[in-house]
Design a protein around this motif. Structure first.
Motif, PDB file in Angstrom:
ATOM      1  N   LEU A   1      -0.705  39.397  -9.393  1.00 24.66           N
ATOM      2  CA  LEU A   1       0.711  39.766  -9.431  1.00 24.66           C
ATOM      3  C   LEU A   1       0.950  41.020 -10.264  1.00 24.66           C
ATOM      4  CD1 LEU A   1       2.324  36.225  -9.785  1.00 24.66           C
ATOM      5  CD2 LEU A   1       2.046  37.608  -7.718  1.00 24.66           C
ATOM      6  N   ARG A   2       0.079  41.281 -11.216  1.00 21.65           N
ATOM      7  CA  ARG A   2       0.200  42.514 -11.989  1.00 21.65           C
ATOM      8  C   ARG A   2      -0.206  43.725 -11.144  1.00 21.65           C
ATOM      9  NH1 ARG A   2      -2.500  40.949 -15.999  1.00 21.65           N
ATOM     10  NH2 ARG A   2      -4.467  42.066 -15.784  1.00 21.65           N
ATOM     11  N   LEU A   3      -1.238  43.544 -10.321  1.00 23.80           N
ATOM     12  CA  LEU A   3      -1.685  44.636  -9.459  1.00 23.80           C
ATOM     13  C   LEU A   3      -0.771  44.819  -8.246  1.00 23.80           C
ATOM     14  CD1 LEU A   3      -5.556  44.055  -9.525  1.00 23.80           C
ATOM     15  CD2 LEU A   3      -4.234  45.736 -10.804  1.00 23.80           C
ATOM     16  N   ASP A   4      -0.132  43.734  -7.808  1.00 17.84           N
ATOM     17  CA  ASP A   4       0.791  43.786  -6.666  1.00 17.84           C
ATOM     18  C   ASP A   4       2.125  43.174  -7.078  1.00 17.84           C
ATOM     19  OD1 ASP A   4      -0.766  44.761  -4.160  1.00 17.84           O
ATOM     20  OD2 ASP A   4      -2.133  43.339  -5.114  1.00 17.84           O
ATOM     21  N   PRO A   5       2.908  43.895  -7.886  1.00 15.36           N
ATOM     22  CA  PRO A   5       4.115  43.318  -8.479  1.00 15.36           C
ATOM     23  C   PRO A   5       5.234  43.029  -7.479  1.00 15.36           C
ATOM     24  CG  PRO A   5       3.958  45.660  -8.987  1.00 15.36           C
ATOM     25  CD  PRO A   5       2.667  45.271  -8.351  1.00 15.36           C
ATOM     26  N   ASP A   6       5.170  43.593  -6.275  1.00 17.55           N
ATOM     27  CA  ASP A   6       6.220  43.357  -5.283  1.00 17.55           C
ATOM     28  C   ASP A   6       5.952  42.128  -4.415  1.00 17.55           C
ATOM     29  OD1 ASP A   6       7.549  45.629  -6.158  1.00 17.55           O
ATOM     30  OD2 ASP A   6       6.492  46.934  -4.749  1.00 17.55           O
ATOM     31  N   THR A   7       4.937  41.359  -4.760  1.00 19.33           N
ATOM     32  CA  THR A   7       4.544  40.206  -3.943  1.00 19.33           C
ATOM     33  C   THR A   7       5.687  39.201  -3.798  1.00 19.33           C
ATOM     34  OG1 THR A   7       2.230  40.415  -4.596  1.00 19.33           O
ATOM     35  CG2 THR A   7       2.938  38.261  -3.803  1.00 19.33           C
TER      36      THR A   7
ATOM     37  N   LEU B   1       8.081  32.988  -5.469  1.00 15.23           N
ATOM     38  CA  LEU B   1       7.018  33.213  -4.496  1.00 15.23           C
ATOM     39  C   LEU B   1       6.999  32.113  -3.446  1.00 15.23           C
ATOM     40  CD1 LEU B   1       3.974  34.234  -6.749  1.00 15.23           C
ATOM     41  CD2 LEU B   1       5.383  35.743  -5.353  1.00 15.23           C
ATOM     42  N   ARG B   2       6.747  32.507  -2.218  1.00 15.22           N
ATOM     43  CA  ARG B   2       6.534  31.546  -1.138  1.00 15.22           C
ATOM     44  C   ARG B   2       5.032  31.311  -0.999  1.00 15.22           C
ATOM     45  NH1 ARG B   2       7.303  33.047   5.228  1.00 15.22           N
ATOM     46  NH2 ARG B   2       6.514  31.076   6.109  1.00 15.22           N
ATOM     47  N   GLU B   3       4.629  30.054  -0.919  1.00 15.14           N
ATOM     48  CA  GLU B   3       3.209  29.731  -0.750  1.00 15.14           C
ATOM     49  C   GLU B   3       2.936  29.346   0.701  1.00 15.14           C
ATOM     50  OE1 GLU B   3       0.017  26.322  -2.113  1.00 15.14           O
ATOM     51  OE2 GLU B   3       1.669  26.801  -3.464  1.00 15.14           O
ATOM     52  N   ILE B   4       1.879  29.932   1.262  1.00 17.43           N
ATOM     53  CA  ILE B   4       1.499  29.667   2.647  1.00 17.43           C
ATOM     54  C   ILE B   4       0.051  29.180   2.648  1.00 17.43           C
ATOM     55  CG2 ILE B   4       1.234  30.644   4.964  1.00 17.43           C
ATOM     56  CD1 ILE B   4       3.205  32.886   4.004  1.00 17.43           C
TER      57      ILE B   4
ATOM     58  N   ASP C   1      -2.095  37.838  11.178  1.00 18.04           N
ATOM     59  CA  ASP C   1      -1.233  38.805  11.868  1.00 18.04           C
ATOM     60  C   ASP C   1       0.246  38.433  11.757  1.00 18.04           C
ATOM     61  OD1 ASP C   1      -3.353  40.371  12.658  1.00 18.04           O
ATOM     62  OD2 ASP C   1      -3.594  39.374  14.593  1.00 18.04           O
ATOM     63  N   GLN C   2       0.525  37.157  11.503  1.00 17.56           N
ATOM     64  CA  GLN C   2       1.908  36.681  11.452  1.00 17.56           C
ATOM     65  C   GLN C   2       2.472  36.599  10.029  1.00 17.56           C
ATOM     66  OE1 GLN C   2       1.494  32.891  13.402  1.00 17.56           O
ATOM     67  NE2 GLN C   2       1.158  33.781  15.432  1.00 17.56           N
ATOM     68  N   LEU C   3       1.646  36.916   9.027  1.00 15.78           N
ATOM     69  CA  LEU C   3       2.121  36.825   7.652  1.00 15.78           C
ATOM     70  C   LEU C   3       3.209  37.868   7.392  1.00 15.78           C
ATOM     71  CD1 LEU C   3      -1.198  36.319   5.636  1.00 15.78           C
ATOM     72  CD2 LEU C   3       0.556  34.604   6.129  1.00 15.78           C
ATOM     73  N   PRO C   4       4.188  37.523   6.559  1.00 19.91           N
ATOM     74  CA  PRO C   4       5.261  38.476   6.256  1.00 19.91           C
ATOM     75  C   PRO C   4       4.766  39.613   5.372  1.00 19.91           C
ATOM     76  CG  PRO C   4       5.498  36.502   4.928  1.00 19.91           C
ATOM     77  CD  PRO C   4       4.388  36.218   5.899  1.00 19.91           C
ATOM     78  N   PRO C   5       5.507  40.733   5.371  1.00 18.26           N
ATOM     79  CA  PRO C   5       5.163  41.810   4.436  1.00 18.26           C
ATOM     80  C   PRO C   5       5.214  41.318   2.993  1.00 18.26           C
ATOM     81  CG  PRO C   5       6.814  42.519   6.044  1.00 18.26           C
ATOM     82  CD  PRO C   5       6.694  41.024   6.187  1.00 18.26           C
ATOM     83  N   LYS C   6       4.617  42.069   2.110  1.00 14.90           N
ATOM     84  CA  LYS C   6       4.578  41.761   0.683  1.00 14.90           C
ATOM     85  C   LYS C   6       3.898  40.422   0.415  1.00 14.90           C
ATOM     86  CE  LYS C   6       8.659  44.540  -0.393  1.00 14.90           C
ATOM     87  NZ  LYS C   6       9.989  44.580  -1.055  1.00 14.90           N
ATOM     88  N   THR C   7       2.879  40.149   1.231  1.00 17.23           N
ATOM     89  CA  THR C   7       2.050  38.957   1.027  1.00 17.23           C
ATOM     90  C   THR C   7       0.715  39.377   0.432  1.00 17.23           C
ATOM     91  OG1 THR C   7       3.038  37.743   2.882  1.00 17.23           O
ATOM     92  CG2 THR C   7       0.845  37.066   2.188  1.00 17.23           C
ATOM     93  N   ILE C   8       0.195  38.578  -0.492  1.00 18.61           N
ATOM     94  CA  ILE C   8      -1.187  38.735  -0.920  1.00 18.61           C
ATOM     95  C   ILE C   8      -1.937  37.466  -0.534  1.00 18.61           C
ATOM     96  CG2 ILE C   8      -0.610  40.281  -2.832  1.00 18.61           C
ATOM     97  CD1 ILE C   8      -1.102  37.957  -4.749  1.00 18.61           C
TER      98      ILE C   8
ATOM     99  N   ARG D   1      -5.955  44.183   5.872  1.00 17.97           N
ATOM    100  CA  ARG D   1      -4.545  43.981   6.197  1.00 17.97           C
ATOM    101  C   ARG D   1      -3.684  43.705   4.962  1.00 17.97           C
ATOM    102  NH1 ARG D   1      -2.841  42.134  10.947  1.00 17.97           N
ATOM    103  NH2 ARG D   1      -0.830  42.568   9.934  1.00 17.97           N
ATOM    104  N   PHE D   2      -4.214  42.885   4.036  1.00 15.82           N
ATOM    105  CA  PHE D   2      -3.426  42.453   2.886  1.00 15.82           C
ATOM    106  C   PHE D   2      -4.270  42.530   1.616  1.00 15.82           C
ATOM    107  CE2 PHE D   2      -1.389  40.278   6.452  1.00 15.82           C
ATOM    108  CZ  PHE D   2      -0.041  40.511   6.205  1.00 15.82           C
ATOM    109  N   PRO D   3      -3.628  42.761   0.461  1.00 14.26           N
ATOM    110  CA  PRO D   3      -4.366  42.660  -0.802  1.00 14.26           C
ATOM    111  C   PRO D   3      -4.932  41.244  -0.935  1.00 14.26           C
ATOM    112  CG  PRO D   3      -2.201  43.665  -1.148  1.00 14.26           C
ATOM    113  CD  PRO D   3      -2.213  43.132   0.259  1.00 14.26           C
ATOM    114  N   THR D   4      -6.222  41.154  -1.181  1.00 12.00           N
ATOM    115  CA  THR D   4      -6.908  39.862  -1.160  1.00 12.00           C
ATOM    116  C   THR D   4      -7.633  39.629  -2.479  1.00 12.00           C
ATOM    117  OG1 THR D   4      -7.196  40.071   1.232  1.00 12.00           O
ATOM    118  CG2 THR D   4      -8.540  38.428   0.114  1.00 12.00           C
ATOM    119  N   TYR D   5      -7.468  38.434  -3.025  1.00 13.14           N
ATOM    120  CA  TYR D   5      -8.068  38.067  -4.305  1.00 13.14           C
ATOM    121  C   TYR D   5      -8.841  36.759  -4.136  1.00 13.14           C
ATOM    122  CZ  TYR D   5      -4.794  41.527  -6.082  1.00 13.14           C
ATOM    123  OH  TYR D   5      -4.100  42.694  -6.299  1.00 13.14           O
TER     124      TYR D   5
END
Length: 211
Positions: free
Chosen positions: A84-90, A121-124, A139-146, A173-177
């Motif tokens: 969340l520090r690296l991707d604060p808009d999550t 935060l929404r958890e998926i 492919d169906q994940l919303p923007p600002k998802t990690i 596609r997405f920031p991944t941790y």
């Protein structure tokens, strides 16, 4: 969870060490301990065992005759905080994992920590999905998802697209941790947090083995 694979692996280990006098067995990781606990009399009857690189919470309060070792603690909260520090808009976190015992354990740890962010935060959860469905859901994940990628390789199956191939595609596609950076970083994940005292755990296991 593949009993046929587990039995084949047990048979292979038993045949490999048949006729040899073993003074000690050292093992790393909970799946190894679980295998030995289930098949100890077949594999290493009466042989002392020292473990290391096991999560403290996974075996808290559990002891077994002739088995000792050193545990470590993985800081799941620090991993989430780093992401969340690296991707604060999550706005959403997707967790990709399987349903094995160890994967279910770590999913529970992530759930516990994400409760602290339930208002923001929404958890998926994408649990135990075939590869094609994982990629479709990505492919169906919303923007600002990690993504937290906790899927473990399956030695008992040979999928057309391997776990690290899936991770590489998701990472594009997405920031991944991931909880364990030594497994995922280099395959497409950005980062994770090393467990507390990882080097010290191995150092401490050696004197126990000698004793």
């Amino acid at each position: 969870g593949d009993k046929a694979y587990e039995q084949n692996l047990t048979d292979s280990l038993r045949n490999t060490y048949r006729g040899r006098k073993l003074d000690l067995v050292m093992l790393s990781g909970y799946p190894s301990l679980d295998l030995v606990l289930t098949h100890r009399n077949q594999l290493f009857p009466g042989v002392p065992i020292v473990y290391f690189s096991l999560e403290t919470r996974k075996i808290a309060g559990r002891t077994w005759p002739g088995i000792t070792g050193v545990t470590e603690t993985q800081d799941v909260k620090a991993g989430i905080d780093l992401a969340l520090r690296l991707d604060p808009d999550t706005e959403a976190i997707a967790i990709i994992t399987g349903k094995s015992e160890i994967e279910t354990f770590w999913l529970g740890q992530l759930h516990s920590e994400l409760l602290n962010h339930r208002n923001t935060l929404r958890e998926i959860d994408l649990v135990d999905l075939p590869t094609d469905q994982i990629l479709q859901r990505i492919d169906q994940l919303p923007p600002k998802t990690i993504v937290f990628f906790e899927l473990q390789p399956r030695e008992s199956v040979q999928p057309a697209i391997g776990v690290w191939d899936v991770l590489a595609r998701i990472g594009q596609r997405f920031p991944t941790y991931c909880i364990f950076p030594y497994q995922c970083v280099g395959h497409g994940a950005i980062a994770g947090i090393e467990s507390s005292g990882r080097d010290e755990v191995i150092t401490l296991a050696a004197p126990q083995a000698l004793r």
